[in-house]
Design an enzyme around this catalytic site. Structure first.
Site, short mmCIF file in Angstrom:
data_model
loop_
_atom_site.label_atom_id
_atom_site.label_comp_id
_atom_site.label_asym_id
_atom_site.label_seq_id
_atom_site.Cartn_x
_atom_site.Cartn_y
_atom_site.Cartn_z
N ARG A 131 0.84 -1.22 0.04
CA ARG A 131 0.05 0.04 0.01
C ARG A 131 0.99 1.20 0.01
O ARG A 131 1.72 1.48 0.91
CB ARG A 131 -0.94 0.06 1.20
CG ARG A 131 -1.63 1.17 1.36
CD ARG A 131 -2.80 1.30 2.45
NE ARG A 131 -3.84 0.59 1.87
CZ ARG A 131 -5.11 0.79 2.48
NH1 ARG A 131 -5.48 1.46 3.53
NH2 ARG A 131 -6.32 0.01 1.89
N HIS B 299 -7.30 0.86 -6.52
CA HIS B 299 -7.50 -0.14 -5.27
C HIS B 299 -8.16 -1.40 -5.94
O HIS B 299 -9.44 -1.75 -5.47
CB HIS B 299 -8.45 0.65 -4.30
CG HIS B 299 -8.39 -0.04 -3.04
ND1 HIS B 299 -7.52 -1.14 -2.51
CD2 HIS B 299 -9.13 0.47 -1.87
CE1 HIS B 299 -7.90 -1.35 -1.47
NE2 HIS B 299 -8.62 -0.48 -0.91
N GLN C 164 -10.15 -4.09 -3.43
CA GLN C 164 -11.51 -3.41 -2.86
C GLN C 164 -12.56 -3.66 -4.13
O GLN C 164 -13.57 -4.15 -3.67
CB GLN C 164 -11.46 -2.12 -2.82
CG GLN C 164 -12.62 -1.35 -2.42
CD GLN C 164 -13.12 -1.83 -1.02
OE1 GLN C 164 -12.49 -1.72 -0.09
NE2 GLN C 164 -14.31 -2.42 -1.06
N ASP D 92 -17.51 7.01 -1.66
CA ASP D 92 -16.25 6.88 -0.88
C ASP D 92 -15.79 8.08 -0.32
O ASP D 92 -16.58 9.14 -0.76
CB ASP D 92 -15.12 6.33 -1.86
CG ASP D 92 -13.75 6.31 -1.31
OD1 ASP D 92 -13.65 6.01 0.06
OD2 ASP D 92 -12.67 6.12 -2.08
N CYS E 106 -16.67 1.60 0.40
CA CYS E 106 -15.49 0.72 0.69
C CYS E 106 -15.20 0.85 2.01
O CYS E 106 -14.25 -0.13 2.75
CB CYS E 106 -14.26 1.27 -0.30
SG CYS E 106 -14.10 3.13 -0.16
N ARG F 164 -13.90 -8.83 1.58
CA ARG F 164 -12.33 -8.46 1.37
C ARG F 164 -11.50 -9.58 1.78
O ARG F 164 -10.54 -9.99 0.87
CB ARG F 164 -12.01 -7.04 2.04
CG ARG F 164 -12.39 -5.72 1.84
CD ARG F 164 -12.07 -5.39 0.43
NE ARG F 164 -10.69 -5.56 0.19
CZ ARG F 164 -9.78 -4.18 0.85
NH1 ARG F 164 -10.36 -3.18 1.25
NH2 ARG F 164 -8.63 -4.37 0.63
N1 CP Z 1 -11.50 -0.33 2.29
C1 CP Z 1 -9.95 -0.18 2.67
O1 CP Z 1 -9.12 -0.47 2.02
O2 CP Z 1 -9.94 0.16 4.01
P1 CP Z 1 -8.73 0.10 4.68
O3 CP Z 1 -8.05 1.56 4.22
O4 CP Z 1 -8.95 0.15 6.14
O5 CP Z 1 -7.67 -1.06 4.39
N1 NVA Z 2 -10.05 6.60 -1.78
C1 NVA Z 2 -9.78 6.23 -0.39
C2 NVA Z 2 -9.87 4.61 -0.08
C3 NVA Z 2 -9.82 4.32 1.21
C4 NVA Z 2 -9.91 2.82 1.41
C5 NVA Z 2 -8.36 6.46 -0.05
O1 NVA Z 2 -7.61 6.40 -0.91
O2 NVA Z 2 -8.00 6.98 1.25
#
Ligand code: CP
Ligand code: NVA
Length: 310
Positions: free
Chosen positions: A101, A128, A131, A223, A263, A291
């Protein structure tokens, strides 16, 4: 399947369906798979916070008999303490897979380029994929098929939107997107998604009008208005996105049994009202649960164990 899972655009519709079919099996009888990844290890490199992605990969790996090792920003200090290339080449000698990440998407491409083991995109500023795969699986579980269904996305044209664009266009799910002006998804991603949609038959519609996007929708998705890394823009974004809240009024334009998706993490009363989030239409926590199951399927596909069910 390719060595890495970096983008849904790299998956064929058949590969996506294979992931979903394996997820069905894992959900039905997870004990059967409790030692298939015995002796396998997974590194979790996280440069941003996470609840769902981190915990579901760690729990998923454990429940398949394997081990995960969390490497937060302080441990690896990627690109500062050590070059990404060197991290990739070192970890490849220790572990069987890496979940990453990060901020800039190019970091994932670089890590994957120099890793001999599979790299899974656990979120970048651009995409992502894990997700969106869990989201599509959740809808498939509810509806059986995507044919003739409409998913509406309301809010920021961000990493989640991009992966949903790829996922819906590959899966044949009609996808309406409403964002404020200048917050549309990236043009090159929209254009690739439209080319996938020609093959799958999905219709992709972009507008700046949430009511239009949600009209007769079967599911509405939103989101956060401010993604991780953009915190400085939060105040300005609250004003810009004001009319893009998912609330009861917006829901009244959709089909009566319209499903509500997010999400997570969510900012209650900002991009979505608590009332809608907690309503019977909400499948938000099914998405969160899935997930885990979908990522277990991804791990089995990429780590390629010889499956001898226990
Ligand atoms: N939806 C998602 O990826 O959540 P986190 O950022 O908590 O991993
Ligand atoms: N768009 C959001 C998704 C979090 C899971 C972010 O990148 O923070």
């Amino acid at each position: 399947m390719k060595k890495d899972l970096i983008s849904i655009s790299d998956l064929s519709q058949q590969e996506m369906e294979e992931i979903f079919a394996l997820t069905d099996e894992l959900k039905k009888d997870s004990l059967q798979y409790s030692s298939v990844l015995k002796g396998k290890t997974l590194a979790l490199i996280f440069q941003k916070p996470s609840n769902r992605t981190r915990v579901s990969f760690a729990v998923g790996m454990f429940s398949l008999g394997g081990l995960s090792i969390y490497l937060g920003p302080a441990e690896i200090s990627l690109g500062v303490r050590e070059a990404t290339k060197d991290v990739a080449m070192t970890l490849s000698r220790y572990v069987d897979g890496i979940v990453f990440r990060t901020y800039e998407h190019k970091n994932i491409l670089e890590l994957a380029k120099y890793s001999s083991v599979p790299v899974i995109n656990g979120l970048s500023d651009l995409l992502h994929p894990c997700q969106a795969l869990a989201d599509l699986y959740t809808l498939r579980e509810r509806w059986g098929s995507f044919r003739g269904r409409v998913l509406a996305y309301v809010g920021d044209g961000n990493n989640v939107t991009h992966s949903l664009l790829y996922g819906c266009s590959k899966a044949g799910l009609n996808f309406n997107i409403a964002t404020p002006r200048n917050f549309e998804p990236k043009k090159d991603i929209v254009s690739s998604a439209k080319s996938f949609a020609v093959i799958s038959g999905a219709k992709i519609n972009l507008s700046n009008n949430p009511l239009k996007a949600c009209k007769d929708a079967d599911a509405i998705y939103t989101d956060v208005w401010t993604s991780m890394g953009r915190e400085k823009e939060a105040k300005a974004r609250k004003k810009i996105f004001h009319d893009f809240q998912v609330n009861k009024k917006l829901l009244s334009y959709a089909k009566k049994d319209c499903l509500i998706m997010h999400c997570l993490p969510a900012h209650r009363q900002e991009e979505i009202t608590a009332e809608v989030m907690d309503s019977n239409n909400s499948i938000i926590f099914d998405q969160a649960e899935n997930r885990l199951h979908v990522q277990k399927a991804i791990l089995l596909k990429l780590l390629k164990p010889v499956i001898r069910k226990s």
